[in-house]
Write a protein that holds these residues in place. Structure first.
Motif, PDB file in Angstrom:
ATOM      1  N   THR A  63       0.723  -1.159   0.130  1.00  0.00           N
ATOM      2  CA  THR A  63       0.459  -0.111  -0.118  1.00  0.00           C
ATOM      3  C   THR A  63       0.943   1.441   0.245  1.00  0.00           C
ATOM      4  O   THR A  63       2.110   1.172   0.348  1.00  0.00           O
ATOM      5  N   LYS A  64      -0.049   2.094  -0.575  1.00  0.00           N
ATOM      6  CA  LYS A  64       0.877   3.719  -0.365  1.00  0.00           C
ATOM      7  C   LYS A  64       1.027   4.318   0.811  1.00  0.00           C
ATOM      8  O   LYS A  64       2.673   4.487   0.928  1.00  0.00           O
ATOM      9  N   GLU A  65       0.760   3.830   1.953  1.00  0.00           N
ATOM     10  CA  GLU A  65       0.674   3.795   3.156  1.00  0.00           C
ATOM     11  C   GLU A  65       2.194   3.120   3.437  1.00  0.00           C
ATOM     12  O   GLU A  65       3.238   3.640   4.654  1.00  0.00           O
ATOM     13  N   GLU A  66       2.322   1.744   3.109  1.00  0.00           N
ATOM     14  CA  GLU A  66       3.763   0.981   3.814  1.00  0.00           C
ATOM     15  C   GLU A  66       4.644   1.621   2.903  1.00  0.00           C
ATOM     16  O   GLU A  66       5.765   1.311   3.608  1.00  0.00           O
ATOM     17  N   LEU A  67       4.502   2.429   1.310  1.00  0.00           N
ATOM     18  CA  LEU A  67       5.575   2.371   1.121  1.00  0.00           C
ATOM     19  C   LEU A  67       6.035   4.022   1.829  1.00  0.00           C
ATOM     20  O   LEU A  67       7.513   3.984   1.895  1.00  0.00           O
ATOM     21  N   ILE A  68       4.898   4.352   2.001  1.00  0.00           N
ATOM     22  CA  ILE A  68       5.649   6.005   2.776  1.00  0.00           C
ATOM     23  C   ILE A  68       6.045   5.685   4.085  1.00  0.00           C
ATOM     24  O   ILE A  68       7.333   6.028   4.254  1.00  0.00           O
ATOM     25  N   SER A  69       5.949   4.467   4.699  1.00  0.00           N
ATOM     26  CA  SER A  69       6.308   3.830   6.734  1.00  0.00           C
ATOM     27  C   SER A  69       7.752   3.563   5.794  1.00  0.00           C
ATOM     28  O   SER A  69       8.436   3.878   6.675  1.00  0.00           O
ATOM     29  N   ILE A  70       7.855   2.772   4.803  1.00  0.00           N
ATOM     30  CA  ILE A  70       9.812   2.878   4.814  1.00  0.00           C
ATOM     31  C   ILE A  70      10.164   3.205   3.997  1.00  0.00           C
ATOM     32  O   ILE A  70      11.487   3.371   5.124  1.00  0.00           O
ATOM     33  N   SER A  71       9.577   4.016   3.775  1.00  0.00           N
ATOM     34  CA  SER A  71      11.116   5.395   3.133  1.00  0.00           C
ATOM     35  C   SER A  71      11.057   6.203   3.822  1.00  0.00           C
ATOM     36  O   SER A  71      12.442   6.115   3.732  1.00  0.00           O
ATOM     37  N   ASN A  72       9.570   6.664   4.818  1.00  0.00           N
ATOM     38  CA  ASN A  72      10.398   7.686   5.835  1.00  0.00           C
ATOM     39  C   ASN A  72      11.390   6.302   7.068  1.00  0.00           C
ATOM     40  O   ASN A  72      12.387   7.376   7.403  1.00  0.00           O
ATOM     41  N   SER A  73      11.420   5.221   6.963  1.00  0.00           N
ATOM     42  CA  SER A  73      12.195   4.899   7.925  1.00  0.00           C
ATOM     43  C   SER A  73      13.631   4.500   7.544  1.00  0.00           C
ATOM     44  O   SER A  73      14.621   4.670   8.681  1.00  0.00           O
ATOM     45  N   LEU A  74      13.351   4.240   6.335  1.00  0.00           N
ATOM     46  CA  LEU A  74      15.029   4.254   6.196  1.00  0.00           C
ATOM     47  C   LEU A  74      15.796   5.312   5.821  1.00  0.00           C
ATOM     48  O   LEU A  74      16.943   5.699   6.132  1.00  0.00           O
TER      49      LEU A  74
END
Length: 136
Positions: free
Chosen positions: A119-130
């Motif tokens: 999901t877009k939310e998962e992509l945002i979360s992973i991107s922010n964490s990384l």
């Protein structure tokens, strides 16, 4: 540590078709190739995982991989090259190594990609964490 087949090849205790080596890496033909000319690029220092390999060894691994891949393309007239490595439970030898695999049209080797939905939310979360971790 148990006996390592790659350490034994590097130290010449085991036979292998070594095609290139320097102070940092040893490159040799894989005894169980995916295609003819399949080469392993192995650091001379024993590391189990990619994350453990020092910067000098890493730079020599990738430069040797480029040199080997270019040479294979020329002598085998390949249709392409696959460069890959595995970590954790997915590697078959407990010594970090890079695979350089000559590729030919219809050679039977494939990369199977499962149909995962992110999901877009998962992509945002992973991107922010990384991004936070990689700032260091």
């Amino acid at each position: 540590m148990e006996s390592c087949i790659f350490c034994n090849i590097i130290s010449k205790k085991e036979d292998a078709f070594i095609i290139f080596e320097n102070a940092y890496v040893c490159c040799f033909l894989d005894k169980y190739p995916i295609n003819k000319g399949h080469i392993l690029v192995v650091p001379k220092i024993h590391f189990q995982e990619f994350s453990e390999v020092d910067k000098d060894s890493l730079s020599h691994i990738i430069l040797a991989s480029q040199k080997v891949a270019t040479s294979l393309e020329r002598i085998l007239n390949t249709d392409g090259i696959t460069i890959m490595q595995n970590n954790g439970i997915f590697k078959d030898v407990e010594h970090y190594h890079m695979h350089i695999i000559p590729r030919f049209l219809d050679d039977g080797f494939s990369w199977v990609e499962p149909e995962n939905v992110v999901t877009k939310e998962e992509l945002i979360s992973i991107s922010n964490s990384l991004s936070e971790i990689l700032i260091d």
